[in-house]
Design a protein around this motif. Structure first.
Motif, PDB file in Angstrom:
ATOM      1  N   ARG A  67       0.841  -1.206   0.000  1.00 13.47           N
ATOM      2  CA  ARG A  67       0.000   0.000   0.000  1.00 13.47           C
ATOM      3  C   ARG A  67       0.874   1.253   0.000  1.00 13.47           C
ATOM      4  NH1 ARG A  67      -3.662   3.142   3.331  1.00 13.47           N
ATOM      5  NH2 ARG A  67      -5.771   3.084   2.471  1.00 13.47           N
ATOM      6  N   ILE A  68       1.981   1.212   0.704  1.00 18.04           N
ATOM      7  CA  ILE A  68       2.922   2.333   0.691  1.00 18.04           C
ATOM      8  C   ILE A  68       3.401   2.604  -0.731  1.00 18.04           C
ATOM      9  CG2 ILE A  68       5.248   3.061   1.368  1.00 18.04           C
ATOM     10  CD1 ILE A  68       4.792   1.550   4.020  1.00 18.04           C
ATOM     11  N   LEU A  72       2.901   5.895  -3.121  1.00 16.47           N
ATOM     12  CA  LEU A  72       4.016   6.654  -3.705  1.00 16.47           C
ATOM     13  C   LEU A  72       3.839   6.816  -5.211  1.00 16.47           C
ATOM     14  CD1 LEU A  72       7.057   5.092  -1.799  1.00 16.47           C
ATOM     15  CD2 LEU A  72       6.170   7.412  -1.536  1.00 16.47           C
ATOM     16  N   PHE A  73       3.373   5.765  -5.879  1.00 12.27           N
ATOM     17  CA  PHE A  73       3.167   5.831  -7.327  1.00 12.27           C
ATOM     18  C   PHE A  73       2.141   6.887  -7.695  1.00 12.27           C
ATOM     19  CE2 PHE A  73       0.908   3.829 -11.090  1.00 12.27           C
ATOM     20  CZ  PHE A  73       1.811   4.304 -12.028  1.00 12.27           C
ATOM     21  N   PHE A  74       1.068   6.966  -6.923  1.00 10.78           N
ATOM     22  CA  PHE A  74       0.024   7.946  -7.216  1.00 10.78           C
ATOM     23  C   PHE A  74       0.444   9.358  -6.845  1.00 10.78           C
ATOM     24  CE2 PHE A  74      -3.366   4.454  -6.711  1.00 10.78           C
ATOM     25  CZ  PHE A  74      -3.371   4.202  -8.079  1.00 10.78           C
ATOM     26  N   VAL A  75       1.111   9.504  -5.718  1.00  6.38           N
ATOM     27  CA  VAL A  75       1.378  10.839  -5.162  1.00  6.38           C
ATOM     28  C   VAL A  75       2.485  11.570  -5.927  1.00  6.38           C
ATOM     29  CG1 VAL A  75       2.285  12.036  -3.135  1.00  6.38           C
ATOM     30  CG2 VAL A  75       0.505  10.286  -2.866  1.00  6.38           C
ATOM     31  N   HIS A  76       3.520  10.860  -6.333  1.00  5.78           N
ATOM     32  CA  HIS A  76       4.673  11.523  -6.962  1.00  5.78           C
ATOM     33  C   HIS A  76       4.524  11.544  -8.478  1.00  5.78           C
ATOM     34  CE1 HIS A  76       6.815  11.975  -3.217  1.00  5.78           C
ATOM     35  NE2 HIS A  76       6.603  10.707  -2.937  1.00  5.78           N
ATOM     36  N   ASP A  77       4.856  12.694  -9.060  1.00  5.20           N
ATOM     37  CA  ASP A  77       4.691  12.845 -10.508  1.00  5.20           C
ATOM     38  C   ASP A  77       6.024  12.804 -11.256  1.00  5.20           C
ATOM     39  OD1 ASP A  77       5.784  15.246  -9.755  1.00  5.20           O
ATOM     40  OD2 ASP A  77       4.084  16.480 -10.406  1.00  5.20           O
ATOM     41  N   GLN A  78       7.095  12.394 -10.558  1.00  8.25           N
ATOM     42  CA  GLN A  78       8.391  12.230 -11.182  1.00  8.25           C
ATOM     43  C   GLN A  78       9.000  10.897 -10.731  1.00  8.25           C
ATOM     44  OE1 GLN A  78       9.712  14.247 -13.486  1.00  8.25           O
ATOM     45  NE2 GLN A  78       7.908  15.585 -13.350  1.00  8.25           N
ATOM     46  N   PRO A  79       9.804  10.253 -11.589  1.00  6.50           N
ATOM     47  CA  PRO A  79      10.465   9.007 -11.172  1.00  6.50           C
ATOM     48  C   PRO A  79      11.366   9.239  -9.967  1.00  6.50           C
ATOM     49  CG  PRO A  79      10.632   9.323 -13.557  1.00  6.50           C
ATOM     50  CD  PRO A  79      10.107  10.615 -12.985  1.00  6.50           C
ATOM     51  N   ALA A  92       8.680   3.915 -14.198  1.00  6.76           N
ATOM     52  CA  ALA A  92       8.794   4.359 -15.592  1.00  6.76           C
ATOM     53  C   ALA A  92       7.577   5.147 -16.047  1.00  6.76           C
ATOM     54  CB  ALA A  92       9.001   3.153 -16.496  1.00  6.76           C
ATOM     55  N   GLN A  93       6.458   4.997 -15.312  1.00  8.29           N
ATOM     56  CA  GLN A  93       5.213   5.682 -15.670  1.00  8.29           C
ATOM     57  C   GLN A  93       4.861   6.791 -14.681  1.00  8.29           C
ATOM     58  OE1 GLN A  93       3.897   4.689 -18.510  1.00  8.29           O
ATOM     59  NE2 GLN A  93       5.310   2.952 -18.692  1.00  8.29           N
ATOM     60  N   ALA A  94       5.808   7.173 -13.837  1.00 11.56           N
ATOM     61  CA  ALA A  94       5.511   8.080 -12.718  1.00 11.56           C
ATOM     62  C   ALA A  94       5.008   9.444 -13.167  1.00 11.56           C
ATOM     63  CB  ALA A  94       6.749   8.255 -11.839  1.00 11.56           C
ATOM     64  N   SER A  95       5.433   9.923 -14.318  1.00 12.76           N
ATOM     65  CA  SER A  95       5.051  11.263 -14.757  1.00 12.76           C
ATOM     66  C   SER A  95       3.740  11.291 -15.538  1.00 12.76           C
ATOM     67  CB  SER A  95       6.169  11.873 -15.606  1.00 12.76           C
ATOM     68  OG  SER A  95       6.435  11.053 -16.734  1.00 12.76           O
ATOM     69  N   ARG A  96       3.081  10.167 -15.692  1.00 15.21           N
ATOM     70  CA  ARG A  96       1.822  10.127 -16.431  1.00 15.21           C
ATOM     71  C   ARG A  96       0.700  10.747 -15.601  1.00 15.21           C
ATOM     72  NH1 ARG A  96       1.225   4.505 -19.738  1.00 15.21           N
ATOM     73  NH2 ARG A  96      -0.495   5.747 -20.596  1.00 15.21           N
ATOM     74  N   PRO A  97      -0.385  11.225 -16.225  1.00 13.77           N
ATOM     75  CA  PRO A  97      -1.515  11.794 -15.471  1.00 13.77           C
ATOM     76  C   PRO A  97      -2.100  10.778 -14.504  1.00 13.77           C
ATOM     77  CG  PRO A  97      -1.686  12.332 -17.805  1.00 13.77           C
ATOM     78  CD  PRO A  97      -0.568  11.340 -17.684  1.00 13.77           C
TER      79      PRO A  97
END
Length: 390
Positions: A67-68, A72-79, A92-97
């Motif tokens: 869950r952590i 993190l994947f949802f909250v951060h918009d950069q790798p 690799a998909q961290a910056s996607r909407p």
């Protein structure tokens, strides 16, 4: 190994923390007891813990460590290095909407529903978009400053080298974590105040001169300073149930240059509470009442996670009592402003209905002050006026 240890620290915290104490305070105590953690470790672990709570009531059955990482994947918009270590395919998909990230998670077989982040849709005030409100928990709100009169040019010049947005007439939006004290003298030049709280200025319209103003649930006094800055010649009275809060308020007032005001301690939930009669009756009253604070939970997501919905009725009952004790102190033709930082209808429209129907005040405006699409708090505001003497 470093990232494994950080994840272990985060899971240890989440298995030990049970609400009650604000999370940021609890974390400071935890880190004091674990001095082996460096500053980078403390920052990373804190981010992991907050990411867990930002998922609210969604996927509560998921293992804590997973869950952590989802948070993190949802909250951060950069790798980032941590997500790259544990979930390189997500990193690799961290910056996607955000909506695309949610679709990716669904494709991976994780049953995540944004609607479950905040599960009390039927309790929301009118006009609040439940889906958008839920998604707002997956991002950290911004920092907002209100520029005080006379300091407009100074404020804009000092923020030239800092990422910012100026929102007329007096709001500065800055990244969360900006060191305000390094740029300004708080309360003298600027006031640290959420954007939605600043918009209460639109409700504080004088109905008579001079303005005899009562901030009935003053807390730290931010809205009294707002009234002072926007209403010339105002006479200020402040009250709160906590004497310690009023002492802190007096320090803020001195910094803000407010030297003439009256303050008193009062429990406005009690009919027998003693109120000052020195400046009665008031022709402008603000009741920023105690509430669930649900409109601010994107700043304190642990409160969303541990919230007991039975508290809605507890707060609503207290709000009814407070309003009932305030309204008899209003002058004929006075303005009464009722505000909360709640999104619950029973704390908002229900109390506005009481003011209209039981006490006979005329409602001039009312509704949610939506901050969830502005990276700000969400509030409710209503303005009423009393009948004038014939």
């Amino acid at each position: 190994m470093k990232f494994d240890n950080q994840l272990r620290y985060a899971t240890t915290i989440l298995s030990s923390y049970w609400g009650g104490t604000p999370l940021h305070t609890w974390l400071k105590d935890f880190f004091r007891q674990h001095k082996q953690m460096g500053s980078n470790d403390r920052k990373t672990v804190s981010n992991m813990v907050y990411a867990f709570y930002r998922l609210g009531h969604a996927v509560r059955g998921m293992p804590v460590d997973q869950r952590i990482l989802l948070g993190l994947f949802f909250v951060h918009d950069q790798p980032g290095e941590l997500l790259a270590y544990f979930r390189p395919e997500w990193n690799a998909q961290a910056s996607r909407p955000l909506e695309e990230k949610i679709a990716l998670v669904h494709h991976a077989g994780i049953d995540f529903s944004p609607a479950e982040i905040f599960p009390w849709k039927d309790e929301l005030s009118e006009g609040i978009d439940h889906h958008a409100f839920c998604l707002s928990f997956l991002r950290q709100p911004d920092l907002f400053l209100r520029i005080r009169p006379g300091y407009e040019q100074l404020a804009l010049s000092r923020t030239k080298e800092v990422a910012h947005e100026f929102i007329p007439p007096f709001t500065l939006r800055l990244p969360n974590g900006t060191k305000v004290e390094a740029l300004f003298t708080p309360d003298k030049e600027v006031v640290i105040q959420d954007y939605s709280s600043q918009r209460i200025a639109g409700f504080l319209r004088p109905t008579a001169s001079p303005v005899i103003f009562w901030d009935a649930c003053a807390a730290s006094g931010g809205k009294s300073i707002l009234a002072y800055d926007t209403i010339p010649g105002i006479s200020i009275t402040v009250s709160d149930i906590r004497e310690s809060i009023l002492k802190n308020l007096q320090q803020r007032f001195r910094q803000a240059g407010i030297t003439q005001f009256y303050s008193f301690v009062a429990d406005l939930t009690r009919k027998d509470t003693a109120l000052s009669s020195d400046t009665l009756p008031y022709n402008l009253v603000l009741a920023d009442v105690p509430c669930t604070g649900s409109g601010t939970w994107s700043r304190t997501p642990e409160e969303l996670f541990f919230f007991n919905p039975g508290k809605i009725l507890t707060y609503s009952a207290a709000q009814r009592a407070i309003v009932g004790n305030i309204l008899p102190r209003l002058a004929p033709g006075a303005g009464f402003v009722y505000t909360t930082c709640s999104v619950f209808r029973k704390e908002n429209e229900a109390i506005a209905g009481l003011v209209r129907e039981k006490f006979g005040l005329r409602q001039e405006q009312a509704g949610a002050i939506k901050g969830y699409d502005e990276k700000a708090d969400t509030m409710f505001g209503a303005r009423f006026s009393t009948m004038r003497d014939s």
